[in-house]
Design a protein around this motif. Structure first.
Motif, mmCIF file in Angstrom:
data_model
loop_
_atom_site.group_PDB
_atom_site.id
_atom_site.type_symbol
_atom_site.label_atom_id
_atom_site.label_comp_id
_atom_site.label_asym_id
_atom_site.label_seq_id
_atom_site.Cartn_x
_atom_site.Cartn_y
_atom_site.Cartn_z
ATOM 1 N N UNK A 202 -1.021 14.562 1.383
ATOM 2 C CA UNK A 202 0.327 14.053 1.579
ATOM 3 C C UNK A 202 0.371 12.591 1.198
ATOM 4 N N UNK A 203 1.495 12.169 0.627
ATOM 5 C CA UNK A 203 1.637 10.794 0.149
ATOM 6 C C UNK A 203 2.882 10.182 0.776
ATOM 7 N N UNK A 204 2.714 9.042 1.443
ATOM 8 C CA UNK A 204 3.843 8.332 2.035
ATOM 9 C C UNK A 204 4.511 7.414 1.028
ATOM 10 N N UNK A 205 5.595 6.766 1.455
ATOM 11 C CA UNK A 205 6.286 5.815 0.587
ATOM 12 C C UNK A 205 5.576 4.464 0.618
ATOM 13 N N UNK A 206 5.751 3.656 -0.448
ATOM 14 C CA UNK A 206 5.092 2.338 -0.479
ATOM 15 C C UNK A 206 5.615 1.435 0.635
ATOM 16 N N UNK A 207 4.719 0.578 1.119
ATOM 17 C CA UNK A 207 5.086 -0.397 2.141
ATOM 18 C C UNK A 207 4.529 -1.764 1.740
ATOM 19 N N UNK B 233 -5.652 4.251 1.645
ATOM 20 C CA UNK B 233 -4.542 3.310 1.513
ATOM 21 C C UNK B 233 -4.664 2.719 0.113
ATOM 22 N N UNK B 234 -3.791 3.159 -0.785
ATOM 23 C CA UNK B 234 -3.895 2.801 -2.196
ATOM 24 C C UNK B 234 -3.100 1.525 -2.442
ATOM 25 N N UNK B 235 -3.777 0.504 -2.942
ATOM 26 C CA UNK B 235 -3.129 -0.785 -3.194
ATOM 27 C C UNK B 235 -2.182 -0.681 -4.390
ATOM 28 N N UNK B 236 -0.981 -1.206 -4.233
ATOM 29 C CA UNK B 236 -0.004 -1.291 -5.318
ATOM 30 C C UNK B 236 0.594 -2.691 -5.289
ATOM 31 N N UNK B 237 1.177 -3.087 -6.393
ATOM 32 C CA UNK B 237 1.810 -4.405 -6.420
ATOM 33 C C UNK B 237 3.146 -4.341 -5.685
ATOM 34 N N UNK C 7 0.834 -1.206 0.000
ATOM 35 C CA UNK C 7 0.000 0.000 0.000
ATOM 36 C C UNK C 7 0.866 1.252 0.000
ATOM 37 N N UNK C 8 0.234 2.328 -0.494
ATOM 38 C CA UNK C 8 0.779 3.682 -0.351
ATOM 39 C C UNK C 8 -0.232 4.479 0.460
ATOM 40 N N UNK C 9 0.213 5.105 1.549
ATOM 41 C CA UNK C 9 -0.683 5.887 2.389
ATOM 42 C C UNK C 9 -0.881 7.291 1.843
ATOM 43 N N UNK C 10 -2.153 7.759 1.869
ATOM 44 C CA UNK C 10 -2.501 9.109 1.414
ATOM 45 C C UNK C 10 -3.397 9.744 2.467
ATOM 46 N N UNK C 11 -3.115 10.992 2.826
ATOM 47 C CA UNK C 11 -3.950 11.749 3.765
ATOM 48 C C UNK C 11 -4.301 13.075 3.104
ATOM 49 N N UNK C 12 -5.579 13.439 3.141
ATOM 50 C CA UNK C 12 -6.031 14.690 2.518
ATOM 51 C C UNK C 12 -6.620 15.608 3.574
ATOM 52 N N UNK C 13 -6.724 16.872 3.218
ATOM 53 C CA UNK C 13 -7.399 17.824 4.099
ATOM 54 C C UNK C 13 -8.049 18.903 3.251
ATOM 55 N N UNK D 192 3.624 4.206 6.279
ATOM 56 C CA UNK D 192 3.319 5.036 5.102
ATOM 57 C C UNK D 192 2.299 6.107 5.459
ATOM 58 N N UNK D 193 1.330 5.754 6.317
ATOM 59 C CA UNK D 193 0.338 6.736 6.765
ATOM 60 C C UNK D 193 1.012 7.872 7.529
ATOM 61 N N UNK D 194 1.910 7.549 8.454
ATOM 62 C CA UNK D 194 2.594 8.586 9.219
ATOM 63 C C UNK D 194 3.422 9.480 8.307
ATOM 64 N N UNK D 195 4.032 8.882 7.303
ATOM 65 C CA UNK D 195 4.802 9.686 6.350
ATOM 66 C C UNK D 195 3.876 10.622 5.563
#
Length: 543
Positions: free
Chosen positions: A398-403, A359-363, A308-314, A412-415
């Motif tokens: 904000x976009x975190x790094x893939x995990x 939480x965006x799914x990635x391979x 996943x890649x974490x993304x938080x919006x506001x 990734x969420x915290x990032x």
């Protein structure tokens, strides 16, 4: 009952239509006689008006009578000729034709009561039948609602009853059920350019929208109450006006749709609640194994991906037309993002501080190849499209790094949170910030880097204390000065102060801090300390 049906009654068959054939569709709801000076003041709409024209012998008086009856919503005018008026002047019949207002010559031998009684008898009989049909319509839609009928079934049922093309819009999901509905503007329940909307008398939830092109005239029914709009029913208003029972059918369909929307909303909110609980537990690190995460996710309707890649919006600014007052802003934004097209396989809910979290799914392979940049491009496109669709709306993310591995997704969420909060200190940033691009700022707020706070204190401590004591701006001025390459004039422009004010503040800062702005090494340390101080304030506020 329409005028054409009134004129077909046996008692009136011997009469003759003089003008206004285009208005024979007008609905008749009563009969009255006007042979008194103030009689016209009591017209309420829908009356078949009878008169000998004793008070309206001149052509201009007859014209005024016709125009006033039309204005008051009269259904038609029945007159007796060759008593006080021998014949209508051509301009009167021409006006009636133009206004589509029927004028009928009633048989001379009939008394008014010979006309009033059969018309009222027919009206009462029809009213009884209409009430029975309205009750049948009401029971039918209540039954459909209790059976859990879909929006499409309700739309088909209503279209069959009123024989009109229509659309039913569910505001909760954005779903539209249409039956032969033409392609109109994006929001057909609103009056567009050149159109006017007026409420139907006695029916506060119904609007008639008049358009220059008769093909686009429509009846709009609001679904919901107490200021909250659950949706709309839009019925194309072509041909004969809708009968009372057809308007009742629209209103009852709105009740059934509202019940369906409320039921769907309750399920939707419950699902969101349990999904939100799951997400909070996941981001808090409460699960002990991936198997526990997978089982809990499946229970709330989500499938777990390998990475996943974490993304938080506001929301930085609400649009010019904000969401309804009863709507939770975070959920409203999530709905907008979902409708616009969040990436597939995405886990999306509200996180802490009511911020939308995805939480965006990635391979797993993509996770090693800067998948966060691809996700950032997708989110940037979403934000841009929403800004166009909702003028004034401003979002950032904000976009975190893939995990790889669901237990590490919280990192990734915290990032993503850090990237969102620290983005303002980055020069030239767009609406989406990547943690990967934060550079040295990635160290801010990390528990394993305690020297950062000490470094800020050692470098700027006396200046920051002076600012707190005197509400000064020494540290801010120093930062702007360093950001502008040491130019006093550019700093003064940026701060909107005189350049001598800048010189005074910097001299005071040098005296307190004991540093030399002429030293390249000290300027580097100062610039680093100021930027870390700015970032740490933002990060602390976020926590």
């Amino acid at each position: 009952m329409r005028m054409q049906e009134v004129l077909r009654l046996p008692e009136l068959a011997a009469g003759r239509l003089l003008a206004g054939a285009g208005g024979l569709h007008r609905e008749v709801r009563g009969v009255t006689v006007i042979d008194a000076p103030d009689g016209i003041a009591f017209i309420r709409g829908g009356e078949f008006v009878l008169s000998t024209l004793f008070l309206y012998r001149r052509a201009r008086e007859q014209l005024a009578l016709v125009e006033e009856l039309v204005r008051r919503g009269g259904a038609g005018l029945g007159i007796k000729l060759e008593r006080f008026v021998d014949a209508l002047e051509p301009e009167v019949t021409a006006a009636a034709d133009a206004l589509a207002f029927p004028i009928y010559r009633v048989p001379d031998a009939l008394a008014w009561v010979d006309i009033i009684n059969p018309v009222l008898t027919e009206l009462l009989g029809r009213k009884k039948g209409e009430l029975e049909r309205c009750w049948t319509i009401q029971r039918r839609f209540i039954s459909l609602a209790l059976e859990g009928s879909s929006l499409e079934m309700l739309a088909q049922e209503l279209a069959g009853m009123i024989r009109r093309s229509l659309a039913v819009v569910n505001n909760l999901t954005g779903v539209t059920a249409a039956v032969d509905f033409p392609e109109l503007a994006p929001e057909p329940w609103r009056a567009g350019v050149g159109e006017t909307a007026r409420p139907l008398p006695g029916r506060p939830n119904l609007l008639r929208i008049s358009a220059p092109d008769p093909r686009w005239r429509r009846i709009v029914c609001r679904i919901g109450g107490d200021g909250e709009v659950d949706g709309w029913i839009i019925v194309m208003d072509q041909g004969d006006p809708l009968l009372t029972e057809e308007l009742v059918a629209i209103e009852q369909a709105a009740v059934a749709v509202a019940l369906e929307v409320h039921k769907a909303r309750a399920v939707h909110h419950m699902r969101r609640s349990v999904q939100g609980d799951f997400l909070h537990h996941l981001l808090a690190g409460d699960f002990e194994s991936e198997a526990a995460v997978t089982a809990s996710a499946r229970a709330v309707g989500w499938q777990i991906a390998p990475a996943y890649v974490g993304v938080v919006a506001q929301v930085d600014r609400l649009p010019a037309e904000p969401p309804p007052g009863t709507c939770r802003v975070g959920w409203w934004i999530l709905d907008l993002l979902a409708r616009e097209g969040l990436p597939p396989g995405c886990i999306a809910e509200l996180g802490y501080q009511d911020r939308p979290v995805a939480l965006v799914a990635v391979s797993p392979d993509a996770a090693r190849d800067y998948a966060d940049r691809q996700v950032a491009e997708q989110i940037s496109g979403l934000i841009a499209r929403l800004g166009q669709a909702h003028p004034g709306l401003k979002l950032s993310a904000g976009v975190g790094r893939p995990r790889v591995g669901v237990l590490t997704v919280r990192e990734s969420y915290r990032e993503a949170v850090a990237a969102l909060e620290l983005a303002p200190v980055l020069p030239g940033g767009g609406p989406v910030a990547l943690f990967r691009d934060l550079g040295l700022y990635r160290l801010v707020g990390q528990p394993d880097h305690p020297e950062i706070e000490q470094f800020i204190h050692d470098t700027l401590g006396p200046i920051l204390r002076a600012d707190r004591q005197h509400r000064g701006e020494l540290a801010h001025t120093l930062g702007v000065f360093l950001d502008h390459g040491g130019s006093y004039r550019e700093t003064a422009k940026a701060l909107h102060v005189h350049h001598n004010t800048v010189r005074y503040r910097l001299a005071r800062a040098q005296l307190l801090g004991g540093f030399d702005l002429g030293s390249a090494r000290e300027r580097f340390n100062l610039q680093l300390a100021v930027r870390l101080w700015r970032a740490s304030r933002l990060y602390s506020a976020a926590k």
